[in-house]
Motif scaffolding. Sequence first.
Motif, PDB file in Angstrom:
ATOM      1  N   GLU A 282     -12.744  -0.064   6.894  1.00 52.74           N
ATOM      2  CA  GLU A 282     -13.591   0.998   7.169  1.00 52.74           C
ATOM      3  C   GLU A 282     -13.620   2.164   6.768  1.00 52.74           C
ATOM      4  O   GLU A 282     -14.645   2.950   6.398  1.00 52.74           O
ATOM      5  CB  GLU A 282     -14.407   0.706   8.503  1.00 52.74           C
ATOM      6  N   SER A 283     -12.796   3.295   6.699  1.00 53.79           N
ATOM      7  CA  SER A 283     -12.447   4.025   7.180  1.00 53.79           C
ATOM      8  C   SER A 283     -12.600   4.690   4.869  1.00 53.79           C
ATOM      9  O   SER A 283     -13.526   5.640   5.103  1.00 53.79           O
ATOM     10  CB  SER A 283     -11.359   4.868   7.271  1.00 53.79           C
ATOM     11  N   SER A 284     -11.521   3.827   4.456  1.00 58.90           N
ATOM     12  CA  SER A 284     -11.497   4.519   3.286  1.00 58.90           C
ATOM     13  C   SER A 284     -13.141   4.033   2.732  1.00 58.90           C
ATOM     14  O   SER A 284     -13.360   4.348   1.337  1.00 58.90           O
ATOM     15  CB  SER A 284     -10.677   3.470   2.382  1.00 58.90           C
ATOM     16  N   TRP A 285     -14.009   2.799   3.264  1.00 56.05           N
ATOM     17  CA  TRP A 285     -15.287   2.306   2.523  1.00 56.05           C
ATOM     18  C   TRP A 285     -16.066   3.396   2.898  1.00 56.05           C
ATOM     19  O   TRP A 285     -17.042   3.967   2.189  1.00 56.05           O
ATOM     20  CB  TRP A 285     -16.066   1.176   3.434  1.00 56.05           C
ATOM     21  N   TRP A 286     -16.098   4.326   4.518  1.00 54.38           N
ATOM     22  CA  TRP A 286     -16.675   5.346   4.724  1.00 54.38           C
ATOM     23  C   TRP A 286     -16.906   6.598   3.427  1.00 54.38           C
ATOM     24  O   TRP A 286     -17.215   7.447   2.996  1.00 54.38           O
ATOM     25  CB  TRP A 286     -16.637   6.041   5.602  1.00 54.38           C
ATOM     26  N   ASN A 287     -15.286   6.751   3.248  1.00 58.32           N
ATOM     27  CA  ASN A 287     -14.830   8.312   2.194  1.00 58.32           C
ATOM     28  C   ASN A 287     -15.431   7.966   0.959  1.00 58.32           C
ATOM     29  O   ASN A 287     -15.735   9.028   0.341  1.00 58.32           O
ATOM     30  CB  ASN A 287     -13.581   8.125   2.522  1.00 58.32           C
ATOM     31  N   ALA A 288     -15.464   6.651  -0.126  1.00 60.89           N
ATOM     32  CA  ALA A 288     -15.679   6.955  -0.561  1.00 60.89           C
ATOM     33  C   ALA A 288     -17.497   6.665  -1.051  1.00 60.89           C
ATOM     34  O   ALA A 288     -17.858   7.363  -1.792  1.00 60.89           O
ATOM     35  CB  ALA A 288     -14.944   5.164  -1.649  1.00 60.89           C
ATOM     36  N   THR A 289     -17.659   6.195  -0.303  1.00 59.44           N
ATOM     37  CA  THR A 289     -19.550   5.881   0.178  1.00 59.44           C
ATOM     38  C   THR A 289     -19.998   7.359   0.457  1.00 59.44           C
ATOM     39  O   THR A 289     -21.637   7.364  -0.502  1.00 59.44           O
ATOM     40  CB  THR A 289     -19.663   4.926   1.069  1.00 59.44           C
TER      41      THR A 289
ATOM     42  N   ARG B  36     -27.426   4.232   4.252  1.00 59.80           N
ATOM     43  CA  ARG B  36     -26.736   3.402   4.707  1.00 59.80           C
ATOM     44  C   ARG B  36     -25.014   3.682   5.708  1.00 59.80           C
ATOM     45  O   ARG B  36     -24.610   3.262   6.359  1.00 59.80           O
ATOM     46  CB  ARG B  36     -26.221   2.937   3.219  1.00 59.80           C
ATOM     47  N   LEU B  37     -25.105   5.227   5.033  1.00 59.77           N
ATOM     48  CA  LEU B  37     -23.550   5.995   5.823  1.00 59.77           C
ATOM     49  C   LEU B  37     -24.416   6.165   7.676  1.00 59.77           C
ATOM     50  O   LEU B  37     -23.433   5.910   8.483  1.00 59.77           O
ATOM     51  CB  LEU B  37     -23.546   6.647   5.198  1.00 59.77           C
ATOM     52  N   GLU B  38     -25.288   6.353   7.358  1.00 59.13           N
ATOM     53  CA  GLU B  38     -26.172   6.805   8.289  1.00 59.13           C
ATOM     54  C   GLU B  38     -25.932   5.847   9.589  1.00 59.13           C
ATOM     55  O   GLU B  38     -25.919   5.886  11.437  1.00 59.13           O
ATOM     56  CB  GLU B  38     -27.308   7.601   8.636  1.00 59.13           C
ATOM     57  N   ASN B  39     -26.244   4.290   8.904  1.00 53.79           N
ATOM     58  CA  ASN B  39     -26.731   3.654  10.049  1.00 53.79           C
ATOM     59  C   ASN B  39     -25.326   2.435  10.473  1.00 53.79           C
ATOM     60  O   ASN B  39     -25.024   1.974  11.034  1.00 53.79           O
ATOM     61  CB  ASN B  39     -27.311   2.736   9.283  1.00 53.79           C
ATOM     62  N   HIS B  40     -23.833   2.643   9.763  1.00 49.91           N
ATOM     63  CA  HIS B  40     -22.655   2.478   9.534  1.00 49.91           C
ATOM     64  C   HIS B  40     -22.189   3.087  11.300  1.00 49.91           C
ATOM     65  O   HIS B  40     -22.808   3.992  11.988  1.00 49.91           O
ATOM     66  CB  HIS B  40     -21.762   2.915   8.434  1.00 49.91           C
ATOM     67  N   ALA B  41     -21.271   1.820  11.599  1.00 51.63           N
ATOM     68  CA  ALA B  41     -20.834   1.644  12.922  1.00 51.63           C
ATOM     69  C   ALA B  41     -19.930   3.171  13.387  1.00 51.63           C
ATOM     70  O   ALA B  41     -19.552   3.156  14.692  1.00 51.63           O
ATOM     71  CB  ALA B  41     -20.265   0.507  13.177  1.00 51.63           C
TER      72      ALA B  41
ATOM     73  N   ALA C 288     -15.750   6.376  -7.863  1.00 55.14           N
ATOM     74  CA  ALA C 288     -16.013   5.876  -5.492  1.00 55.14           C
ATOM     75  C   ALA C 288     -16.827   4.636  -5.696  1.00 55.14           C
ATOM     76  O   ALA C 288     -16.452   4.201  -4.379  1.00 55.14           O
ATOM     77  CB  ALA C 288     -17.223   6.835  -5.416  1.00 55.14           C
ATOM     78  N   GLU C 289     -17.804   3.580  -6.456  1.00 54.07           N
ATOM     79  CA  GLU C 289     -18.308   2.382  -6.557  1.00 54.07           C
ATOM     80  C   GLU C 289     -17.339   1.908  -6.201  1.00 54.07           C
ATOM     81  O   GLU C 289     -17.068   1.249  -5.296  1.00 54.07           O
ATOM     82  CB  GLU C 289     -19.214   2.700  -7.263  1.00 54.07           C
ATOM     83  N   ARG C 290     -16.286   1.786  -7.181  1.00 52.58           N
ATOM     84  CA  ARG C 290     -15.320   0.777  -7.352  1.00 52.58           C
ATOM     85  C   ARG C 290     -13.988   0.276  -5.558  1.00 52.58           C
ATOM     86  O   ARG C 290     -13.682   0.229  -5.626  1.00 52.58           O
ATOM     87  CB  ARG C 290     -14.565   1.536  -8.358  1.00 52.58           C
ATOM     88  N   ALA C 291     -14.116   1.817  -5.592  1.00 46.26           N
ATOM     89  CA  ALA C 291     -13.006   2.576  -4.535  1.00 46.26           C
ATOM     90  C   ALA C 291     -14.188   1.310  -3.323  1.00 46.26           C
ATOM     91  O   ALA C 291     -13.177   1.447  -2.476  1.00 46.26           O
ATOM     92  CB  ALA C 291     -12.677   3.734  -4.226  1.00 46.26           C
ATOM     93  N   ALA C 292     -15.119   1.901  -3.032  1.00 49.50           N
ATOM     94  CA  ALA C 292     -15.730   1.497  -1.760  1.00 49.50           C
ATOM     95  C   ALA C 292     -15.863  -0.459  -2.226  1.00 49.50           C
ATOM     96  O   ALA C 292     -15.665  -0.565  -1.176  1.00 49.50           O
ATOM     97  CB  ALA C 292     -16.866   2.416  -1.844  1.00 49.50           C
ATOM     98  N   SER C 293     -15.954  -0.959  -3.021  1.00 53.28           N
ATOM     99  CA  SER C 293     -16.124  -2.127  -3.059  1.00 53.28           C
ATOM    100  C   SER C 293     -14.524  -2.594  -2.599  1.00 53.28           C
ATOM    101  O   SER C 293     -14.148  -3.724  -1.942  1.00 53.28           O
ATOM    102  CB  SER C 293     -16.484  -2.519  -4.251  1.00 53.28           C
ATOM    103  N   ALA C 294     -13.725  -2.038  -3.235  1.00 51.95           N
ATOM    104  CA  ALA C 294     -12.258  -2.543  -3.050  1.00 51.95           C
ATOM    105  C   ALA C 294     -11.690  -2.485  -1.084  1.00 51.95           C
ATOM    106  O   ALA C 294     -11.307  -3.138  -0.682  1.00 51.95           O
ATOM    107  CB  ALA C 294     -11.373  -1.656  -3.440  1.00 51.95           C
TER     108      ALA C 294
END
Length: 346
Positions: free
Chosen positions: A46-53, A75-80, A33-39
Amino acid sequence: MALHDSRSEQLMIELQARDAWNQRDYVRSQELAERAASAAAASNDESSWWNATFLVSEALRKQGLMQESRDVAERLENHALTRTSNALSARVATLTSFALQGAGDLARAVVAARAAVQFAEVEPGQKSIRMEARNALIAALADSDQLEGAWQESLILAEMLSTEPTTQSTGLGYWAIGNVAFLLKHITEGVSYHQLAAKSLSPTNDLDLWARFNRGSAQFRLAAGVVEPETLECIERAELASSIVGGTERDRLELKLTRAQWLVLTGQFEAAIKQLTEIIDNKHLLASHVAAQAHFLQGQALAASTSNADALADLRLSEKLFLQSGADERATTARALIETIQQPQS
């Protein structure tokens, strides 16, 4: 072409992370999931980053890394994306509450769960999110000894569940309601709600969840003083299922704690002390209010079998840890037992 290949690779990693989650390989799920978030971040998805994170935070919590899970949730809480969606805000606040509960920070867990419920209530058509948020609030209130508040929330959840089809989500809800009923000594209602939960939670579909349900049902039955054969059957089912699915060291210790509580309540003090010694030696792996319970049981067993002096040491530490966690009523129970032991014998 390169962008298409990059997106395909990102999607493959996301699927692998979910597959690892489904197989309960939470370490690998977190790494993928960390690799997916980085990618996703590299491609501005942003949507995929959110789900992976979000999956990273969940996997950390499943490993017992509660503070780390809470940090990622922040970090998620503060995301747009989160700030513009009540549904996403509810999911993050629910995740935060469970992480705080796991860390023994019960007062903040209640605050986070209340926020989750508020976000979920204003989001139409999101019943599963609403039920999970209220589950978190019920658990946080119950753990912090706010039982009347937990029961009021349970009644609201019961009304929601009454119109829902039988699913794993309804099973989790009935499980939570039954827990509160047992804590309030509403034994008949507790048994009834846990029976409803058992109908919705199948060992065939999710053996790990089945193990946790049976362990949890036993815990709350024991908290209500219910030591009938059905309680022991719950413990044995949990032990059998856990021996098959494995689990974390934290899971193993919590199951041993349930067995130890059974032993104390049935007067098998030497066997209980043997179990509790190992649990206390590894209490750094447990939430503070769970460690407090281990010391409390050890104090009970020692007072009944060997040494009042040793019992008092455990009970005083139990009281301290309960207070530290925000479980004031259980701290009061520990204090009452201390005072009973200290009274001069006539």
